[in-house]
Scaffold this motif. Structure first.
Motif, PDB file in Angstrom:
ATOM      1  N   PRO A   1       0.873  -1.126   0.106  1.00  0.00           N
ATOM      2  CA  PRO A   1      -0.128   0.073   0.072  1.00  0.00           C
ATOM      3  C   PRO A   1       0.784   1.276   0.014  1.00  0.00           C
ATOM      4  O   PRO A   1       2.078   1.150   0.315  1.00  0.00           O
ATOM      5  CB  PRO A   1      -0.804  -0.062   1.238  1.00  0.00           C
ATOM      6  N   LEU A   2       0.291   2.316  -0.567  1.00  0.00           N
ATOM      7  CA  LEU A   2       0.814   3.661  -0.686  1.00  0.00           C
ATOM      8  C   LEU A   2       0.073   4.700   0.420  1.00  0.00           C
ATOM      9  O   LEU A   2      -1.019   4.484   0.210  1.00  0.00           O
ATOM     10  CB  LEU A   2       0.820   4.249  -2.025  1.00  0.00           C
ATOM     11  N   SER A   3       0.812   5.233   1.293  1.00  0.00           N
ATOM     12  CA  SER A   3       0.177   5.894   2.106  1.00  0.00           C
ATOM     13  C   SER A   3       0.779   7.425   2.157  1.00  0.00           C
ATOM     14  O   SER A   3       1.968   7.495   2.264  1.00  0.00           O
ATOM     15  CB  SER A   3       0.539   5.572   3.786  1.00  0.00           C
ATOM     16  N   VAL A   4      -0.110   8.236   1.715  1.00  0.00           N
ATOM     17  CA  VAL A   4       0.332   9.609   1.887  1.00  0.00           C
ATOM     18  C   VAL A   4      -0.457  10.568   2.875  1.00  0.00           C
ATOM     19  O   VAL A   4      -1.640  10.190   3.287  1.00  0.00           O
ATOM     20  CB  VAL A   4       0.244  10.215   0.749  1.00  0.00           C
ATOM     21  N   PRO A   5      -0.109  11.519   3.492  1.00  0.00           N
ATOM     22  CA  PRO A   5      -0.764  12.356   4.423  1.00  0.00           C
ATOM     23  C   PRO A   5      -1.673  13.346   3.443  1.00  0.00           C
ATOM     24  O   PRO A   5      -1.450  13.713   2.459  1.00  0.00           O
ATOM     25  CB  PRO A   5       0.398  13.494   5.030  1.00  0.00           C
ATOM     26  N   GLU A   6      -2.677  13.598   4.080  1.00  0.00           N
ATOM     27  CA  GLU A   6      -3.740  14.477   3.594  1.00  0.00           C
ATOM     28  C   GLU A   6      -3.012  15.846   3.039  1.00  0.00           C
ATOM     29  O   GLU A   6      -2.396  16.553   3.741  1.00  0.00           O
ATOM     30  CB  GLU A   6      -5.009  14.849   4.556  1.00  0.00           C
ATOM     31  N   GLY A   7      -3.559  16.302   1.589  1.00  0.00           N
ATOM     32  CA  GLY A   7      -2.891  17.500   1.194  1.00  0.00           C
ATOM     33  C   GLY A   7      -1.666  17.155   0.167  1.00  0.00           C
ATOM     34  O   GLY A   7      -1.242  18.174  -0.643  1.00  0.00           O
ATOM     35  N   ALA A   8      -1.011  16.115   0.462  1.00  0.00           N
ATOM     36  CA  ALA A   8       0.090  15.771  -0.304  1.00  0.00           C
ATOM     37  C   ALA A   8      -0.249  15.265  -1.678  1.00  0.00           C
ATOM     38  O   ALA A   8      -1.322  15.081  -1.960  1.00  0.00           O
ATOM     39  CB  ALA A   8       0.888  14.558   0.430  1.00  0.00           C
ATOM     40  N   ILE A   9       0.828  14.900  -2.388  1.00  0.00           N
ATOM     41  CA  ILE A   9       0.745  14.372  -3.951  1.00  0.00           C
ATOM     42  C   ILE A   9       0.723  13.002  -3.740  1.00  0.00           C
ATOM     43  O   ILE A   9       1.961  12.503  -3.118  1.00  0.00           O
ATOM     44  CB  ILE A   9       1.535  15.008  -4.806  1.00  0.00           C
ATOM     45  N   ALA A  10      -0.127  12.216  -4.391  1.00  0.00           N
ATOM     46  CA  ALA A  10       0.091  10.985  -4.439  1.00  0.00           C
ATOM     47  C   ALA A  10       0.515  10.530  -5.843  1.00  0.00           C
ATOM     48  O   ALA A  10      -0.076  11.025  -6.683  1.00  0.00           O
ATOM     49  CB  ALA A  10      -1.094  10.023  -4.195  1.00  0.00           C
ATOM     50  N   SER A  11       1.518   9.730  -6.003  1.00  0.00           N
ATOM     51  CA  SER A  11       1.962   9.387  -7.163  1.00  0.00           C
ATOM     52  C   SER A  11       1.853   7.902  -7.525  1.00  0.00           C
ATOM     53  O   SER A  11       2.442   7.009  -6.883  1.00  0.00           O
ATOM     54  CB  SER A  11       3.445   9.798  -7.459  1.00  0.00           C
ATOM     55  N   LEU A  12       1.125   7.403  -8.582  1.00  0.00           N
ATOM     56  CA  LEU A  12       1.020   6.073  -8.826  1.00  0.00           C
ATOM     57  C   LEU A  12       1.730   5.703 -10.078  1.00  0.00           C
ATOM     58  O   LEU A  12       1.265   6.399 -11.093  1.00  0.00           O
ATOM     59  CB  LEU A  12      -0.599   5.553  -8.870  1.00  0.00           C
TER      60      LEU A  12
ATOM     61  N   VAL B   1       3.040   4.601 -17.438  1.00  0.00           N
ATOM     62  CA  VAL B   1       1.801   5.567 -17.266  1.00  0.00           C
ATOM     63  C   VAL B   1       1.803   5.766 -15.756  1.00  0.00           C
ATOM     64  O   VAL B   1       2.106   4.953 -15.001  1.00  0.00           O
ATOM     65  CB  VAL B   1       0.503   4.887 -17.688  1.00  0.00           C
ATOM     66  N   SER B   2       1.478   6.953 -15.507  1.00  0.00           N
ATOM     67  CA  SER B   2       1.403   7.559 -14.269  1.00  0.00           C
ATOM     68  C   SER B   2       0.298   8.251 -13.982  1.00  0.00           C
ATOM     69  O   SER B   2      -0.607   8.812 -14.929  1.00  0.00           O
ATOM     70  CB  SER B   2       2.597   8.056 -13.600  1.00  0.00           C
ATOM     71  N   LEU B   3      -0.156   8.464 -12.588  1.00  0.00           N
ATOM     72  CA  LEU B   3      -1.375   9.169 -12.354  1.00  0.00           C
ATOM     73  C   LEU B   3      -0.851  10.063 -10.952  1.00  0.00           C
ATOM     74  O   LEU B   3      -0.342   9.416  -9.893  1.00  0.00           O
ATOM     75  CB  LEU B   3      -2.490   8.280 -11.835  1.00  0.00           C
ATOM     76  N   LEU B   4      -1.229  11.311 -10.926  1.00  0.00           N
ATOM     77  CA  LEU B   4      -0.786  12.014  -9.890  1.00  0.00           C
ATOM     78  C   LEU B   4      -2.253  12.445  -9.442  1.00  0.00           C
ATOM     79  O   LEU B   4      -2.876  13.094 -10.179  1.00  0.00           O
ATOM     80  CB  LEU B   4       0.219  13.207 -10.269  1.00  0.00           C
ATOM     81  N   ILE B   5      -2.102  12.459  -7.920  1.00  0.00           N
ATOM     82  CA  ILE B   5      -3.243  13.110  -7.343  1.00  0.00           C
ATOM     83  C   ILE B   5      -2.840  14.212  -6.361  1.00  0.00           C
ATOM     84  O   ILE B   5      -2.099  13.841  -5.471  1.00  0.00           O
ATOM     85  CB  ILE B   5      -3.918  11.978  -6.512  1.00  0.00           C
ATOM     86  N   ARG B   6      -3.127  15.466  -6.827  1.00  0.00           N
ATOM     87  CA  ARG B   6      -2.650  16.664  -5.996  1.00  0.00           C
ATOM     88  C   ARG B   6      -3.564  17.065  -4.845  1.00  0.00           C
ATOM     89  O   ARG B   6      -4.695  16.473  -5.036  1.00  0.00           O
ATOM     90  CB  ARG B   6      -2.593  17.969  -6.804  1.00  0.00           C
ATOM     91  N   ASP B   7      -3.245  17.588  -3.651  1.00  0.00           N
ATOM     92  CA  ASP B   7      -4.176  17.712  -2.811  1.00  0.00           C
ATOM     93  C   ASP B   7      -5.008  16.463  -2.196  1.00  0.00           C
ATOM     94  O   ASP B   7      -6.165  16.564  -2.256  1.00  0.00           O
ATOM     95  CB  ASP B   7      -4.872  18.995  -2.948  1.00  0.00           C
TER      96      ASP B   7
END
Lengths: 110, 112
Positions: A10-21, A72-78
């Motif tokens: 699993p990938l864990s990020v704090p709220e507000g960070a950018i998640a990179s998949l 291929v990648s997916l970035l999720i901001r905020d």
């Protein structure tokens, strides 16, 4: 041999960070690429599609495609806690079936 | 615009029985694909139908079959059910070709 590979997390990020998949694929004939989000117990929901090299942005989501690197990648901001889900990468070529990766489980911690 | 509709949502069957699942695609979509999803194997492709013809088939035994009707609705059938067939069965519809596909809610099949 798996045709679409993803880090299972699993990938864990704090709220507000950018998640990179990230996702790689083996079929060079793949023309279309998709990211789906799947909440536990639910069906996959299409969030992004990308067909040409470069970036495609939609709200907080950015998909990136590099056909030369077959990546291929997916970035999720905020990132928000509601983004916590499994993200599935898929690749498709012409009339062939869509091939899915195993998915990356993302947890966004408040 | 109505989404992809799968029926039934839940099924409990006994080993050896057969089951038929139904999928109604988005209006105008001619391609319907079926997938099996289990915790250990992820999303596994079963088959794809386009204009009533099976175009692609995954690596599943012949107990798994499907068909598509002239209105693009599709059914899949599993005969001689085994415990290992317990899974979430998903269908996805698209215009065909390498275009966006949208999933139904799925049918959760439990074989006891």
């Amino acid at each position: 041999q798996k045709e679409v590979e993803q880090n299972s997390g699993p990938l864990s990020v704090p709220e507000g960070a950018i998640a990179s998949l990230n996702c790689t694929y083996s079929d060079r004939g793949s023309q279309s690429f998709f990211w789906y989000r799947q909440y536990s117990g639910k069906s996959p929901e299409l969030i992004m599609s990308i067909y040409s090299n470069g970036d495609k942005e939609d709200g907080r989501f950015t998909a990136q495609l590099n056909k030369a690197s077959q990546y291929v990648s997916l970035l999720i901001r905020d990132s928000q806690p509601s983004d916590s889900a499994t993200y599935l990468c898929a690749a498709q070529s012409g009339g062939n079936d869509m091939r899915f990766g195993a998915g990356t489980r993302l947890t966004v911690k408040p | 615009k109505a989404g992809v509709t799968q029926t039934p949502r839940y099924l409990i069957k006994t080993r050896g029985q057969q089951v038929t699942l139904s999928c109604s695609p988005i209006s105008g979509h001619r391609s319907v694909s079926w997938y099996q999803q289990t915790p250990g194997q992820g999303l596994q492709f079963l088959f794809e139908y386009f204009s009533e013809t099976q175009r692609n088939k995954g690596n599943f035994p012949g107990r798994f079959s499907g068909r598509q009707f002239s209105n693009s609705r599709s059914e899949m059938n599993v005969s001689t059910l085994e415990l290992g067939d317990s899974a979430l069965y998903l269908c996805a519809s698209s215009m065909g070709g390498a275009t966006e596909a949208f999933f139904g809610q799925g049918t959760r099949l439990t074989v006891v």
